[in-house]
Scaffold this active site. Structure first.
Site, PDB file in Angstrom:
ATOM      1  NE  ARG A  62     -50.279 -78.851   5.440  1.00 33.86           N
ATOM      2  CZ  ARG A  62     -50.330 -78.887   4.107  1.00 33.86           C
ATOM      3  NH1 ARG A  62     -50.917 -77.916   3.422  1.00 33.86           N
ATOM      4  NH2 ARG A  62     -49.777 -79.876   3.465  1.00 33.86           N
ATOM      5  CE  LYS A 203     -45.626 -77.725   6.697  1.00 36.85           C
ATOM      6  NZ  LYS A 203     -45.293 -78.550   7.842  1.00 36.85           N
ATOM      7  CG  HIS A 223     -41.110 -79.109   4.114  1.00 39.02           C
ATOM      8  ND1 HIS A 223     -41.792 -80.145   3.510  1.00 39.02           N
ATOM      9  CD2 HIS A 223     -41.585 -79.043   5.388  1.00 39.02           C
ATOM     10  CE1 HIS A 223     -42.630 -80.677   4.377  1.00 39.02           C
ATOM     11  NE2 HIS A 223     -42.529 -80.024   5.513  1.00 39.02           N
ATOM     12  CB  SER A 241     -46.398 -85.215   4.944  1.00 40.55           C
ATOM     13  OG  SER A 241     -46.969 -85.563   6.172  1.00 40.55           O
ATOM     14  CE  LYS A 245     -40.477 -82.592   6.858  1.00 43.27           C
ATOM     15  NZ  LYS A 245     -41.345 -83.590   6.191  1.00 43.27           N
ATOM     16  CB  THR A 246     -40.429 -85.360  13.019  1.00 40.36           C
ATOM     17  OG1 THR A 246     -40.985 -84.181  12.417  1.00 40.36           O
ATOM     18  CG2 THR A 246     -40.526 -85.237  14.523  1.00 40.36           C
ATOM     19  CG  ASP A 260     -42.003 -79.294   9.271  1.00 44.50           C
ATOM     20  OD1 ASP A 260     -41.847 -80.321   8.588  1.00 44.50           O
ATOM     21  OD2 ASP A 260     -42.933 -78.499   9.075  1.00 44.50           O
ATOM     22  NE  ARG A 326     -48.797 -84.592  11.787  1.00 47.57           N
ATOM     23  CZ  ARG A 326     -47.718 -84.359  11.047  1.00 47.57           C
ATOM     24  NH1 ARG A 326     -46.584 -83.977  11.606  1.00 47.57           N
ATOM     25  NH2 ARG A 326     -47.763 -84.505   9.745  1.00 47.57           N
TER      26      ARG A 326
HETATM   27  P1  ATP Z   1     -44.306 -84.178   8.397  1.00 47.40           P
HETATM   28  O1  ATP Z   1     -43.763 -83.249   7.348  1.00 47.40           O
HETATM   29  O2  ATP Z   1     -45.730 -84.518   8.153  1.00 47.40           O
HETATM   30  O3  ATP Z   1     -44.021 -83.696   9.791  1.00 47.40           O
HETATM   31  P2  ATP Z   1     -42.064 -86.072   8.646  1.00 47.40           P
HETATM   32  O4  ATP Z   1     -41.193 -86.088   7.439  1.00 47.40           O
HETATM   33  O5  ATP Z   1     -41.568 -85.344   9.830  1.00 47.40           O
HETATM   34  O6  ATP Z   1     -43.537 -85.616   8.212  1.00 47.40           O
HETATM   35  P3  ATP Z   1     -42.193 -88.299  10.427  1.00 47.40           P
HETATM   36  O7  ATP Z   1     -43.107 -87.647  11.404  1.00 47.40           O
HETATM   37  O8  ATP Z   1     -40.772 -88.456  10.822  1.00 47.40           O
HETATM   38  O9  ATP Z   1     -42.306 -87.596   9.009  1.00 47.40           O
HETATM   39  O10 ATP Z   1     -42.858 -89.692  10.055  1.00 47.40           O
HETATM   40  C1  ATP Z   1     -42.187 -90.836   9.609  1.00 47.40           C
HETATM   41  C2  ATP Z   1     -43.018 -92.029  10.045  1.00 47.40           C
HETATM   42  O11 ATP Z   1     -42.558 -93.216   9.423  1.00 47.40           O
HETATM   43  C3  ATP Z   1     -42.903 -92.238  11.543  1.00 47.40           C
HETATM   44  O12 ATP Z   1     -44.161 -92.646  12.016  1.00 47.40           O
HETATM   45  C4  ATP Z   1     -41.874 -93.368  11.638  1.00 47.40           C
HETATM   46  O13 ATP Z   1     -42.037 -94.158  12.789  1.00 47.40           O
HETATM   47  C5  ATP Z   1     -42.204 -94.190  10.391  1.00 47.40           C
HETATM   48  N1  ATP Z   1     -41.077 -94.985   9.841  1.00 47.40           N
HETATM   49  C6  ATP Z   1     -41.097 -96.321   9.632  1.00 47.40           C
HETATM   50  N2  ATP Z   1     -39.951 -96.753   9.084  1.00 47.40           N
HETATM   51  C7  ATP Z   1     -39.158 -95.672   8.928  1.00 47.40           C
HETATM   52  C8  ATP Z   1     -37.840 -95.490   8.401  1.00 47.40           C
HETATM   53  N3  ATP Z   1     -37.132 -96.501   7.936  1.00 47.40           N
HETATM   54  N4  ATP Z   1     -37.338 -94.236   8.404  1.00 47.40           N
HETATM   55  C9  ATP Z   1     -38.075 -93.193   8.855  1.00 47.40           C
HETATM   56  N5  ATP Z   1     -39.325 -93.306   9.359  1.00 47.40           N
HETATM   57  C10 ATP Z   1     -39.871 -94.539   9.400  1.00 47.40           C
HETATM   58 MN    MN Z   2     -42.317 -83.708  10.902  1.00 52.08          MN
END
Ligand code: ATP
Ligand code: MN
Length: 537
Positions: A62, A203, A223, A241, A245-246, A260, A326
């Site tokens: 973004r 978003k 969020h 980010s 979360k995901t 999300d 992504r």
């Molecule tokens: P966005 O808001 O951009 O969607 P998000 O909060 O959903 O971000 P994720 O997509 O879950 O974030 O990304 C977390 C990244 O960190 C993943 O690539 C995951 O494999 C990696 N990772 C490595 N170690 C950990 C951990 N201990 N816990 C969570 N994620 C981890």
């Molecule tokens: Mn996510």
């Protein structure tokens, strides 16, 4: 101008949007038709998993600096104006939209009817017009999908016009540069141009709901991701980010509500805004993240990935286009989901932070005051590699773990959350999914396996009878034991060889918390202010 596909009987792009003399209009095309067009237009390729892979071009993320909100009677006193919510003139919006209309003359467009909010009380109908088949398919994946009957009688409340190939001229249009995403709350329109990054579409609507729901409906918009356990207990995972979360909401033992964006209303309904997930794929593996891996099949759209040489096999370790690779997929690509995507008042809330300094404990339990303090702070860290020019980890404080998408003052969201935590007696945990054993260059990221085990222990109540100890700087209560996690990782100071270095780093981060909070100190209660970390001298 010829129209194809499933068009509702009242749908009229000329009357509703002033779009005239277009090329062909493709209404509510199926994913198969959109994939076919994507490939025929040379916009994407089919991977051997069945997913289509596209490139989003110049923008692979973004562009927050090019996000504007129209300043008018609807917004002038309600929006928290500043660097995040930038003003745009209503007349300029009209003029720019006129240029977009002229640009689209003779061009093919894809039209889609969709909606946001899985709880019918808040259902928001959206019509999305795009100049690219795959951005339209992104809207199919990410928003909720009406039935054919619903399309027949569809009345859009909001319109998104994404003319991704239209370039603005800042001199004429009043934008910052050639790309823009502008929200007009009076016309109920979002216009996007100059960027093909799909996240702007998703978003954009999130920002709309973050205004409308708290402001007009007394609903907390969040969020966060959300899932539900076997006995119906809901959990929320807030975080900026890349904090997890995901990743962490995909759990074979819990049904997914969403990854999300959610709302939480006065009657205890926790509902997904969306109908799909948007997962990071960098270093994705079938072992560590099986559910996400399996979701990448026909219907999914991969963005900006690389390939194993000479094949159509994705190489998820390839970050040569961007670290922000992504995939989007409709939520039904995940096996165990809640249908509809609605839960009840959560029993547990997790604040996720990726602390690159390696000083926050991997799990700690927050008091109500600490919960408010950390929610308003919204701390995480950015590490090298994700953005140009960042070599040292940088602290990021983003209020409510989502400041770029929040049109109202953070106090509004914090007040709604505080009341709910209080009245529902929710457990709030702070989870560091970042570094351990030293900062970024010395330590390593906490293993996903341990983070998952800690979250499971919190959710199942296994931490309830365990003794907690409190650290001196952040005053965070850390469990002294946790099933399936080595005890020594639970207290970050133990994982640092050089304890003095730990204390210095922790104090340094504490200082930054305190400094960041200065903006919010006024209007925050003494109890919450007392939850600030202590800076040791
Ligand atoms: P966005 O808001 O951009 O969607 P998000 O909060 O959903 O971000 P994720 O997509 O879950 O974030 O990304 C977390 C990244 O960190 C993943 O690539 C995951 O494999 C990696 N990772 C490595 N170690 C950990 C951990 N201990 N816990 C969570 N994620 C981890
Ligand atoms: Mn996510």
């Amino acid at each position: 101008m010829e129209e194809f596909g499933k068009r509702g009987s009242n749908a009229n792009l000329k009357e509703d949007l002033g779009l005239k003399n277009l090329g062909n209009v493709y209404w509510n095309m199926s994913p198969a038709e959109l994939v076919e067009d994507t490939i025929l237009l040379g916009e994407g390729i089919l991977t051997d998993s069945g997913a289509v892979a596209i490139n989003t071009g110049k923008f692979t993320g973004r562009s927050p600096e090019d996000r504007f909100i129209v300043f008018d009677d609807t917004t002038k006193d309600a929006v928290w104006w500043g660097k995040i919510n930038k003003k745009f003139d209503s007349d300029k919006f009209d003029a720019l939209y006129n240029r977009i209309k002229a640009y689209l003359v003779g061009k093919d467009v894809y039209a889609r009817d969709a909606y946001a909010c899985a709880d019918d009380n808040y259902r928001t109908n959206i019509r999305v017009i795009t100049d690219l088949p795959w951005s339209n398919m992104f809207a199919y994946n990410m928003f909720l999908r009406p039935t054919d009957e619903e399309i027949e009688n569809f009345t859009p409340e909001w319109h998104i016009v994404a003319a991704t190939n239209f370039l603005a001229d800042p001199e004429i249009d009043g934008t910052r540069q050639e790309n823009f995403a502008i929200i007009d709350f009076t016309r109920k329109m979002i216009i996007i141009g100059g960027t093909k990054y799909t996240g702007e579409i998703k978003k954009g609507i999130f920002s709309v709901l973050n205004f409308v729901l708290p402001h007009e409906r007394n609903v907390l918009s969040m969020h966060c991701s959300a899932n539900v356990g076997k006995d119906g207990d809901t959990a929320l995972f807030f975080g900026l980010s890349g904090t997890g979360k995901t990743t962490l909401s995909s759990d074979p033992d819990r049904r997914l509500i969403g990854d999300d964006e959610h709302g939480w209303d006065e009657n205890g309904s926790v509902f997904n805004f969306e109908g799909g997930c948007y997962a990071k794929t960098i270093d994705l593996s079938a072992e560590k993240e099986p559910q996400i891996y399996e979701a990448i099949k026909f219907g999914a759209i991969l963005e900006n990935i690389g390939f194993v040489d000479g094949t159509s096999t994705p190489d998820y370790s390839d970050g040569s286009i961007t670290q922000n690779t992504r995939v989007s997929y409709p939520i039904y690509h995940i096996d165990n989901i809640m249908e509809p995507s609605v839960g009840r008042n959560p029993r547990n809330i997790f604040f996720l932070t990726a602390d690159a300094f390696g000083v926050l404990p991997p799990i700690s339990k927050l008091t109500k005051e600490q919960a408010m303090y950390h929610f308003i702070s919204g701390y995480t860290a950015k590490v090298a590699g994700t953005e140009d020019g960042i070599t040292e980890p940088q602290t990021v404080f983003s209020a409510c773990f989502g400041a770029p998408f929040l049109p109202l003052h953070p106090a509004k969201y914090a007040e709604l959350l505080g009341n709910k935590i209080e009245s529902e007696n929710v457990n709030v945990w702070l989870i560091n999914t970042g570094w351990s054993g030293g900062e970024y260059d010395v330590g390593s990221r906490i293993s996903l396996k341990y983070t998952r085990a800690m979250i499971t222990a919190a959710l199942t109540g296994e931490l309830d009878n365990i003794e907690f100890v409190t650290d001196d700087i952040f005053n965070l209560a850390m469990p002294t034991a946790c099933p399936n996690v080595p005890t020594e990782v639970l207290n970050p100071r133990n994982t640092w060889e050089d304890k003095a270095a730990y204390d210095r780093k922790a104090s340094h981060l504490a200082q930054q918390f305190v400094k960041n909070f200065e903006t919010f100190a006024q209007g925050t209660s003494a109890e919450i202010l007392a939850a600030a970390p202590k800076v040791l001298v």
